[in-house]
Design a protein around this motif. Structure first.
Motif, short mmCIF file in Angstrom:
data_model
loop_
_atom_site.label_atom_id
_atom_site.label_comp_id
_atom_site.label_asym_id
_atom_site.label_seq_id
_atom_site.Cartn_x
_atom_site.Cartn_y
_atom_site.Cartn_z
N ALA A 1 25.50 -7.14 10.33
CA ALA A 1 26.22 -6.71 9.13
C ALA A 1 25.95 -5.25 8.80
CB ALA A 1 25.86 -7.60 7.95
N GLY A 2 25.13 -4.59 9.62
CA GLY A 2 24.86 -3.18 9.42
C GLY A 2 23.51 -2.88 8.80
N GLY A 3 22.71 -3.90 8.59
CA GLY A 3 21.40 -3.70 7.99
C GLY A 3 20.33 -3.41 9.02
N SER A 4 19.20 -2.96 8.53
CA SER A 4 18.05 -2.69 9.40
C SER A 4 16.98 -3.73 9.10
CB SER A 4 17.51 -1.29 9.11
OG SER A 4 16.30 -1.08 9.81
N TRP A 5 16.20 -4.05 10.11
CA TRP A 5 15.16 -5.06 9.93
C TRP A 5 13.99 -4.57 9.09
CZ3 TRP A 5 15.31 -6.85 15.69
CH2 TRP A 5 16.46 -7.60 15.91
N THR A 6 14.05 -3.34 8.64
CA THR A 6 13.02 -2.81 7.75
C THR A 6 13.54 -2.68 6.32
OG1 THR A 6 13.61 -0.55 8.35
CG2 THR A 6 11.82 -1.59 9.59
N VAL B 1 11.03 -29.98 17.38
CA VAL B 1 12.36 -29.83 16.78
C VAL B 1 12.28 -28.98 15.51
CG1 VAL B 1 14.21 -31.11 15.61
CG2 VAL B 1 13.32 -31.91 17.80
N ILE B 2 11.29 -29.26 14.69
CA ILE B 2 11.11 -28.47 13.46
C ILE B 2 10.83 -27.01 13.82
CG2 ILE B 2 9.62 -28.14 11.44
CD1 ILE B 2 11.51 -30.53 11.23
N PHE B 3 9.99 -26.77 14.81
CA PHE B 3 9.68 -25.41 15.25
C PHE B 3 10.94 -24.69 15.73
CE2 PHE B 3 8.60 -22.57 18.80
CZ PHE B 3 7.81 -21.66 18.14
N GLN B 4 11.73 -25.35 16.58
CA GLN B 4 12.94 -24.72 17.11
C GLN B 4 13.94 -24.47 15.99
OE1 GLN B 4 13.79 -27.54 20.37
NE2 GLN B 4 13.91 -25.70 21.62
N PHE B 5 14.07 -25.40 15.06
CA PHE B 5 14.97 -25.23 13.94
C PHE B 5 14.56 -24.03 13.10
CE2 PHE B 5 16.00 -26.18 9.47
CZ PHE B 5 17.38 -26.23 9.56
N THR B 6 13.27 -23.94 12.80
CA THR B 6 12.78 -22.85 11.96
C THR B 6 12.94 -21.51 12.66
OG1 THR B 6 11.21 -24.36 10.94
CG2 THR B 6 10.78 -22.01 10.68
N VAL B 7 12.47 -21.40 13.88
CA VAL B 7 12.57 -20.13 14.60
C VAL B 7 14.03 -19.75 14.84
CG1 VAL B 7 12.04 -18.97 16.79
CG2 VAL B 7 10.29 -20.33 15.65
N GLY B 8 14.85 -20.74 15.16
CA GLY B 8 16.27 -20.46 15.37
C GLY B 8 16.95 -19.93 14.13
N ASN B 9 16.63 -20.52 12.98
CA ASN B 9 17.23 -20.06 11.74
C ASN B 9 16.74 -18.67 11.35
OD1 ASN B 9 19.03 -22.12 11.13
ND2 ASN B 9 17.41 -23.39 10.31
N VAL B 10 15.47 -18.42 11.54
CA VAL B 10 14.94 -17.09 11.23
C VAL B 10 15.58 -16.05 12.15
CG1 VAL B 10 12.86 -15.65 11.27
CG2 VAL B 10 12.78 -17.91 10.24
N TRP B 11 15.70 -16.37 13.43
CA TRP B 11 16.32 -15.44 14.38
C TRP B 11 17.79 -15.23 14.03
CZ3 TRP B 11 15.05 -11.68 17.28
CH2 TRP B 11 15.94 -11.18 18.21
N GLY B 12 18.50 -16.31 13.69
CA GLY B 12 19.90 -16.19 13.30
C GLY B 12 20.06 -15.33 12.06
N TYR B 13 19.17 -15.50 11.10
CA TYR B 13 19.19 -14.68 9.88
C TYR B 13 19.00 -13.21 10.24
CZ TYR B 13 17.24 -12.50 5.67
OH TYR B 13 16.97 -11.66 4.63
N ALA B 14 18.04 -12.93 11.10
CA ALA B 14 17.78 -11.54 11.49
C ALA B 14 18.96 -10.92 12.22
CB ALA B 14 16.52 -11.47 12.36
N VAL B 15 19.55 -11.65 13.13
CA VAL B 15 20.68 -11.13 13.91
C VAL B 15 21.89 -10.90 13.01
CG1 VAL B 15 22.34 -11.74 15.72
CG2 VAL B 15 19.89 -12.04 16.10
N GLU B 16 22.19 -11.85 12.14
CA GLU B 16 23.34 -11.70 11.24
C GLU B 16 23.15 -10.52 10.30
OE1 GLU B 16 26.35 -13.09 11.23
OE2 GLU B 16 25.71 -14.06 13.08
#
Length: 158
Positions: free
Chosen positions: A95-100, A76-91
């Motif tokens: 918003a128009g940003g680049s992952w770099t 659960v902790i793993f899924q929560f962490t990875v999900g939040n990091v992925w959500g942060y990256a997608v958002e």
């Protein structure tokens, strides 16, 4: 016929064709849905259970149940962490940003640095991960709010 148990030819058989929803059997649906992500989740579960069992020393019913609960909690902790990091990256990307971009990478860098400092200072990996996680959450939230405000101003000017 949809939603029936048995085979397509109407003969009884729970597992011959499986449970049908529409025209695709349950086995086909499950086979088509297996992804590497599921394998990674199983590895996290097994690793959590293994760590718990190795700490227990002996395997009893109590330690086995404890290991299962520990593995599920780790999952659960793993899924929560990875999900939040992925959500942060997608958002951020939406918003128009680049992952770099430096603002996008800042939470990762500061979390890593804080984790290393906490690990060296305390000598405990668990504390280092806990500090790194919360530093990432706080800095990512600050970056997300900043990006949201800037994107709002950018859209208001257009």
């Amino acid at each position: 016929m949809t939603g029936r148990l048995g085979r397509r030819d109407g003969a009884p058989g729970l597992f011959a064709e499986g449970i049908e929803w529409g025209s695709v059997s349950l086995q086909s649906r499950l086979r088509d849905r297996r992804r590497p992500w599921h394998g990674l989740m199983v590895l996290v579960l097994v690793a959590g259970m293994g760590v718990s069992l190795s700490r227990a020393g002996t395997v009893t019913t109590r330690t086995a149940v404890g290991a299962l609960v520990s593995g599920l909690f780790g999952l659960v902790i793993f899924q929560f962490t990875v999900g939040n990091v992925w959500g942060y990256a997608v958002e951020y990307h939406n918003a128009g940003g680049s992952w770099t971009d430096l603002p996008f990478l800042t939470p990762f860098g500061l979390a890593g640095l804080a984790g290393v400092v906490a690990g060296v200072w305390s000598g405990r990996a668990g504390l280092a991960l806990w500090v790194a996680f919360w530093i990432f959450v706080i800095v990512a939230a600050a970056v997300a709010v900043g990006v949201w405000v800037l994107a709002g101003y950018r859209n208001a000017e257009a």
